[in-house]
Design a protein around this motif. Sequence first.
Motif, PDB file in Angstrom:
ATOM      1  N   ALA A 414     -16.791  47.566   4.060  1.00  0.00           N
ATOM      2  CA  ALA A 414     -17.481  46.500   3.339  1.00  0.00           C
ATOM      3  C   ALA A 414     -16.461  45.556   2.723  1.00  0.00           C
ATOM      4  O   ALA A 414     -15.368  45.973   2.320  1.00  0.00           O
ATOM      5  N   PHE A 415     -16.843  44.268   2.650  1.00  0.00           N
ATOM      6  CA  PHE A 415     -15.944  43.230   2.153  1.00  0.00           C
ATOM      7  C   PHE A 415     -16.746  42.227   1.329  1.00  0.00           C
ATOM      8  O   PHE A 415     -17.928  41.965   1.602  1.00  0.00           O
ATOM      9  N   LEU A 416     -16.081  41.647   0.342  1.00  0.00           N
ATOM     10  CA  LEU A 416     -16.656  40.583  -0.475  1.00  0.00           C
ATOM     11  C   LEU A 416     -15.943  39.285  -0.129  1.00  0.00           C
ATOM     12  O   LEU A 416     -14.731  39.148  -0.369  1.00  0.00           O
ATOM     13  N   ASN A 417     -16.657  38.334   0.461  1.00  0.00           N
ATOM     14  CA  ASN A 417     -16.061  37.061   0.853  1.00  0.00           C
ATOM     15  C   ASN A 417     -15.836  36.158  -0.359  1.00  0.00           C
ATOM     16  O   ASN A 417     -16.480  36.316  -1.399  1.00  0.00           O
ATOM     17  N   PRO A 418     -14.955  35.154  -0.220  1.00  0.00           N
ATOM     18  CA  PRO A 418     -14.732  34.216  -1.325  1.00  0.00           C
ATOM     19  C   PRO A 418     -15.996  33.489  -1.773  1.00  0.00           C
ATOM     20  O   PRO A 418     -16.104  33.102  -2.937  1.00  0.00           O
ATOM     21  N   ASP A 419     -16.973  33.292  -0.871  1.00  0.00           N
ATOM     22  CA  ASP A 419     -18.207  32.601  -1.248  1.00  0.00           C
ATOM     23  C   ASP A 419     -19.232  33.526  -1.902  1.00  0.00           C
ATOM     24  O   ASP A 419     -20.347  33.105  -2.235  1.00  0.00           O
ATOM     25  N   GLY A 420     -18.878  34.803  -2.068  1.00  0.00           N
ATOM     26  CA  GLY A 420     -19.775  35.757  -2.693  1.00  0.00           C
ATOM     27  C   GLY A 420     -20.638  36.542  -1.734  1.00  0.00           C
ATOM     28  O   GLY A 420     -21.348  37.469  -2.152  1.00  0.00           O
ATOM     29  N   SER A 421     -20.625  36.215  -0.452  1.00  0.00           N
ATOM     30  CA  SER A 421     -21.393  36.999   0.510  1.00  0.00           C
ATOM     31  C   SER A 421     -20.726  38.357   0.722  1.00  0.00           C
ATOM     32  O   SER A 421     -19.511  38.506   0.562  1.00  0.00           O
ATOM     33  N   ILE A 422     -21.538  39.339   1.078  1.00  0.00           N
ATOM     34  CA  ILE A 422     -21.052  40.691   1.319  1.00  0.00           C
ATOM     35  C   ILE A 422     -21.221  41.009   2.792  1.00  0.00           C
ATOM     36  O   ILE A 422     -22.287  40.790   3.372  1.00  0.00           O
TER      37      ILE A 422
END
Length: 463
Positions: A414-422
């Motif tokens: 799992a990752f958290l993108n800079p735009d807040g999407s997961i």
Amino acid sequence: MTPEPAAPVRWIVTTQDAAWREVPGPDVEPVTEMPNVFVVVDDPKQLIEGFGASFNELGWTSLGVLEQSQRDEIFRELFAPGVGAGLSLCRMPVGANDFSRDWYSYDEVPGDFALEHFDISNDLETLVPFIRAAQEQRPDLRLWASPWSPPSWMKRNGHYAGALPNPFMSNVQNGLNPDQVGHEGTDMFILDEPHLKAYARYFGRFIDAYRELGIPIGMVMPQNEFNSPQVFPSCTWTPDGFVQLLRHLGPEMAARDVEVFLGTLERSDDRLLGDVVAVSEAAGYVSGLGVQWEGKGAVAALHRLHPELRIYQTEQECGDGRNDWRHARHAWSLMKQFFGNGANAYMYWNISLLEGGLSRWGWTQNSLIVVDPETAAFRYSHEYQVLKHVSAFVAPGARALTCLTYSGYDNQLAFLNPDGSIVLVIQNDMSVEMPVRIMLGDRVIAPTLPADSFSTIVLPPVG
């Protein structure tokens, strides 16, 4: 004012028989029972710098079988942001590697310490157009480079290789004599000041020559697989040898604003790099570590003992030329191990090869693109689809997220993108469908994963 409707959850599925199917995303549900997976969204871990592969000569020559329109399609799919895999951080060799057309370096004139005969003209036929085609789709493509062998006259054995061909490789010849064989744990490079200074300047000339062609290289590693004498271009180094080289290489690269990573490590012994960065004079020039193959066994220790250094997975284990589903499943296990232990970037190996993946020195390996020379057709391999399940959605600057599991569900990243999407990437490795409940912050999804499948589920930012 009517509020904007919530963005939908995306869900992409790949199986052995059907790649990259977008299906209706699972609904976001309230918490009504114990989830199987808890994604910890409020404690992000290491920064993710990007995904990529290596520009090798046989990658370019294999693509040369195809029509220009086919090559354009491939480069757009691999590199254009928001289209396909979105590769953004790639590797290239300094001179020949095991997937070059043949042996070469940029200066094979013995004793040319002034590098008066330095020449990258060989690369103008292969590596330069290869990289430029990728840059056309992704102008901000980042590159790093490592040699497989120094010029042969800089080595103690006077030869590009370090091992004799194996008996089963009877069709492979490299001209090495038995008394020229290299050995792990030794320095095959001539460790005196004239050779060390010349080799550091050799790196500098390489950086300058490519920069003049509009191809900036942001980082170098001093040696590919420094413990392994090979039938193809190779050179063994000890930690002490690296320390001596870094005294010269570090300033040469610093003067050009180019980083130095230490690697590539393909042994499970973290001390092989740790003993170098323990020397303050050397550590001052090192900003990261490169790890591949059996080096995966050292990643956890390197991340724990040297948290100030970034870690790149530099070459995914390359298979056997069959490009089968079995190895795609193995590739997923490698991604889990590296990202789960602190890696900041992940590199595939060959971008493209002819069917069978045969190298100049007799190795058969896998590739993202498989080209059939008989029909001038190509296909994207299973491993490409698995890599794309992560790289297409995890943006540079994302953060890895910890996943806590319950009742044996433990097969996801799992990752958290800079735009807040997961971004959640999850495998069902069973032969039957698998229902799973996943809690991401205060949101819960409950997809039923198809049998023997990979899924990417993207949750839009909250608010």
